[in-house]
Enzyme design. Structure first.
Site, PDB file in Angstrom:
ATOM      1  N   TYR A 111       6.867  12.342  16.848  1.00 23.71           N
ATOM      2  CA  TYR A 111       7.332  11.592  15.683  1.00 23.71           C
ATOM      3  C   TYR A 111       8.706  10.979  15.961  1.00 23.71           C
ATOM      4  O   TYR A 111       9.723  11.419  15.424  1.00 23.71           O
ATOM      5  CB  TYR A 111       7.372  12.539  14.468  1.00 23.71           C
TER       6      TYR A 111
ATOM      7  N   ASN B  10      11.463   0.573   1.919  1.00 21.56           N
ATOM      8  CA  ASN B  10      10.340   1.505   2.091  1.00 21.56           C
ATOM      9  C   ASN B  10       9.525   1.218   3.353  1.00 21.56           C
ATOM     10  O   ASN B  10       8.942   2.128   3.929  1.00 21.56           O
ATOM     11  CB  ASN B  10       9.457   1.402   0.840  1.00 21.56           C
TER      12      ASN B  10
ATOM     13  N   LYS C 253      15.014   7.677  11.038  1.00 18.12           N
ATOM     14  CA  LYS C 253      15.301   8.059   9.648  1.00 18.12           C
ATOM     15  C   LYS C 253      16.679   8.725   9.560  1.00 18.12           C
ATOM     16  O   LYS C 253      17.414   8.519   8.588  1.00 18.12           O
ATOM     17  CB  LYS C 253      14.220   9.017   9.130  1.00 18.12           C
TER      18      LYS C 253
ATOM     19  N   ARG D 206       0.848  -1.198   0.000  1.00 16.64           N
ATOM     20  CA  ARG D 206       0.000   0.000   0.000  1.00 16.64           C
ATOM     21  C   ARG D 206       0.883   1.247   0.000  1.00 16.64           C
ATOM     22  O   ARG D 206       2.112   1.158   0.070  1.00 16.64           O
ATOM     23  CB  ARG D 206      -0.945   0.020   1.196  1.00 16.64           C
TER      24      ARG D 206
HETATM   25  N1  LIG Z   1       3.306   9.215   4.365  1.00 17.82           N
HETATM   26  C1  LIG Z   1       4.167  10.192   4.507  1.00 17.82           C
HETATM   27  O1  LIG Z   1       3.814  11.378   4.671  1.00 17.82           O
HETATM   28  C2  LIG Z   1       5.642   9.901   4.434  1.00 17.82           C
HETATM   29  C3  LIG Z   1       6.526  10.986   4.376  1.00 17.82           C
HETATM   30  C4  LIG Z   1       7.872  10.752   4.289  1.00 17.82           C
HETATM   31  C5  LIG Z   1       8.368   9.465   4.272  1.00 17.82           C
HETATM   32  N2  LIG Z   1       7.517   8.425   4.364  1.00 17.82           N
HETATM   33  C6  LIG Z   1       8.119   7.088   4.380  1.00 17.82           C
HETATM   34  O2  LIG Z   1       7.719   6.374   3.203  1.00 17.82           O
HETATM   35  C7  LIG Z   1       7.588   4.993   3.515  1.00 17.82           C
HETATM   36  C8  LIG Z   1       6.188   4.512   3.170  1.00 17.82           C
HETATM   37  O3  LIG Z   1       5.259   5.292   3.905  1.00 17.82           O
HETATM   38  P1  LIG Z   1       3.677   5.104   3.762  1.00 17.82           P
HETATM   39  O4  LIG Z   1       3.073   6.337   4.302  1.00 17.82           O
HETATM   40  O5  LIG Z   1       3.350   4.642   2.398  1.00 17.82           O
HETATM   41  O6  LIG Z   1       3.452   3.911   4.824  1.00 17.82           O
HETATM   42  P2  LIG Z   1       2.151   3.026   5.107  1.00 17.82           P
HETATM   43  O7  LIG Z   1       1.008   3.459   4.248  1.00 17.82           O
HETATM   44  O8  LIG Z   1       2.015   3.003   6.603  1.00 17.82           O
HETATM   45  O9  LIG Z   1       2.626   1.554   4.587  1.00 17.82           O
HETATM   46  C9  LIG Z   1       3.657   0.915   5.283  1.00 17.82           C
HETATM   47  C10 LIG Z   1       4.088  -0.320   4.520  1.00 17.82           C
HETATM   48  O10 LIG Z   1       5.162  -0.931   5.264  1.00 17.82           O
HETATM   49  C11 LIG Z   1       4.797  -2.274   5.594  1.00 17.82           C
HETATM   50  N3  LIG Z   1       5.362  -2.608   6.902  1.00 17.82           N
HETATM   51  C12 LIG Z   1       5.207  -1.971   8.074  1.00 17.82           C
HETATM   52  N4  LIG Z   1       5.879  -2.595   9.048  1.00 17.82           N
HETATM   53  C13 LIG Z   1       6.476  -3.667   8.481  1.00 17.82           C
HETATM   54  C14 LIG Z   1       7.296  -4.714   8.969  1.00 17.82           C
HETATM   55  N5  LIG Z   1       7.630  -4.797  10.262  1.00 17.82           N
HETATM   56  N6  LIG Z   1       7.718  -5.656   8.099  1.00 17.82           N
HETATM   57  C15 LIG Z   1       7.362  -5.602   6.801  1.00 17.82           C
HETATM   58  N7  LIG Z   1       6.593  -4.634   6.262  1.00 17.82           N
HETATM   59  C16 LIG Z   1       6.149  -3.682   7.105  1.00 17.82           C
HETATM   60  C17 LIG Z   1       3.282  -2.294   5.605  1.00 17.82           C
HETATM   61  O11 LIG Z   1       2.829  -3.628   5.419  1.00 17.82           O
HETATM   62  P3  LIG Z   1       1.291  -4.017   5.752  1.00 17.82           P
HETATM   63  O12 LIG Z   1       0.446  -3.376   4.672  1.00 17.82           O
HETATM   64  O13 LIG Z   1       1.271  -5.499   5.700  1.00 17.82           O
HETATM   65  O14 LIG Z   1       0.993  -3.454   7.099  1.00 17.82           O
HETATM   66  C18 LIG Z   1       2.974  -1.366   4.416  1.00 17.82           C
HETATM   67  O15 LIG Z   1       3.116  -2.070   3.209  1.00 17.82           O
HETATM   68  C19 LIG Z   1       7.938   4.843   5.000  1.00 17.82           C
HETATM   69  O16 LIG Z   1       9.295   4.535   5.127  1.00 17.82           O
HETATM   70  C20 LIG Z   1       7.645   6.224   5.538  1.00 17.82           C
HETATM   71  O17 LIG Z   1       8.359   6.514   6.725  1.00 17.82           O
HETATM   72  C21 LIG Z   1       6.167   8.597   4.446  1.00 17.82           C
END
Ligand SMILES: NC(=O)c1ccc[n+]([C@@H]2O[C@H](COP(=O)([O-])OP(=O)(O)OC[C@H]3O[C@@H](n4cnc5c(N)ncnc54)[C@H](OP(=O)(O)O)[C@@H]3O)[C@@H](O)[C@H]2O)c1
Length: 261
Positions: free
Chosen positions: A161, A100, A167, A21
């Site tokens: 956070y 990711n 990070k 996702r």
């Molecule tokens: N959203 C933002 O504003 C933002 C901004 C900057 C950076 N980021 C970074 O971008 C990346 C993706 O963010 P997102 O917002 O798309 O996250 P998200 O929607 O919360 O999705 C997280 C993903 O990581 C997987 N995951 C979580 N814990 C895990 C574990 N222990 N082992 C294996 N897989 C795991 C989840 O799997 P499941 O679906 O099975 O739970 C999901 O596929 C992250 O590193 C986040 O810190 C996000």
């Protein structure tokens, strides 16, 4: 060298952790558009995450690529070993690893329980290190690349956070690995994404309500992040080593301007 006209990842294999996702799924689609066969990955073994992984696999196959979904908790070393073994057994090689996946409590430090702290470190530091260690021999064989997903929390403080310091540590690992593994032919870089409206953003909005007052043009789309990740896997990025590229539509340039100005 690719034949002229072929996308740069044609015939190559990418594993994107946490691609069931959110941003990871968008990265998976962008890598498919660049020609990659795709290993989709998520932690949960049931529910919407598995459905999301299945949809991404179907998307990649419809685009003519090989794709499979894999499940495993990156915080558990044996699950990472099994994941990498299955990916290489399925596809026969690995060229790109996108780190990711992330998971974290949103709380100030004084309220972090021991289990919160362990989850922060186990998933966001150890989990990424396990994945990189296990992928390294395969990436080195192909002259591959690693891209880590960072966030503005690596450099700006939000009291709830605690993922931010994780990070920051990973950005330091990115530099370290670029130097350690560059001689093996593996490129390592990171993308620091600004604010992206994914599932994680819904939680962020609860602990930081002011974020909702930011103008829409300061939110980055998952596709914008994915494009830069894809660039970092391309020959055009071959001279970029150990860097973290900020992709935030300029949000971090405006810290002294106030939220709505
Ligand atoms: N959203 C933002 O504003 C933002 C901004 C900057 C950076 N980021 C970074 O971008 C990346 C993706 O963010 P997102 O917002 O798309 O996250 P998200 O929607 O919360 O999705 C997280 C993903 O990581 C997987 N995951 C979580 N814990 C895990 C574990 N222990 N082992 C294996 N897989 C795991 C989840 O799997 P499941 O679906 O099975 O739970 C999901 O596929 C992250 O590193 C986040 O810190 C996000």
């Amino acid at each position: 060298m690719d034949a002229p006209g072929l996308p740069h990842l044609h015939g190559k294999v990418a594993l994107v952790t946490g691609s069931s996702r959110g941003i990871g799924a968008a990265i998976g689609k962008a890598l498919v558009a660049a020609g990659a066969d795709l290993a989709v990955h998520g932690r949960q073994s049931a529910g919407s995450s598995v459905e999301g992984a299945g949809e991404l696999v179907a998307y990649a196959r419809a685009a003519g690529r090989r794709a499979e979904a894999f499940q495993g908790d990156i915080a558990v070393r044996t699950e990472v070993e099994a994941l990498l073994a299955k990916v290489v057994e399925t596809f026969g090689r690995l060229d790109v690893l996108v780190l990711n996946a992330a998971r974290a409590p949103f709380k100030p430090t004084e309220r972090l329980l021991e289990r919160d702290l362990r989850q922060l470190l186990d998933v966001n530091i150890l989990g990424n290190v396990f994945c990189a260690q296990k992928a390294l021999p395969h990436l080195a064989k192909q002259g591959g690349s690693i891209v880590f997903l960072s966030s503005l929390g690596s450099r700006f403080m939000n009291p709830s956070y605690p993922l931010g310091p994780m990070k920051a540590a990973m950005e330091a690992f990115t530099r370290q690995w670029a130097e350690e593994w560059g001689p093996k032919g593996v490129l390592v870089n990171a993308v620091c994404a600004g604010l992206v409206k994914t599932d994680a953003f819904l939680t962020l909005r609860q602990i930081w309500p002011e974020v909702a007052t930011l103008p829409d043009e300061l939110f980055v789309t998952p596709e914008e992040v994915a494009d830069v990740v894809t660039f970092l896997t391309s020959p055009a990025a071959r001279a970029i080593r150990g860097q973290t590229l900020v992709v935030d539509r300029g949000l971090s340039n405006r810290v002294l301007r106030g939220p709505a100005s």
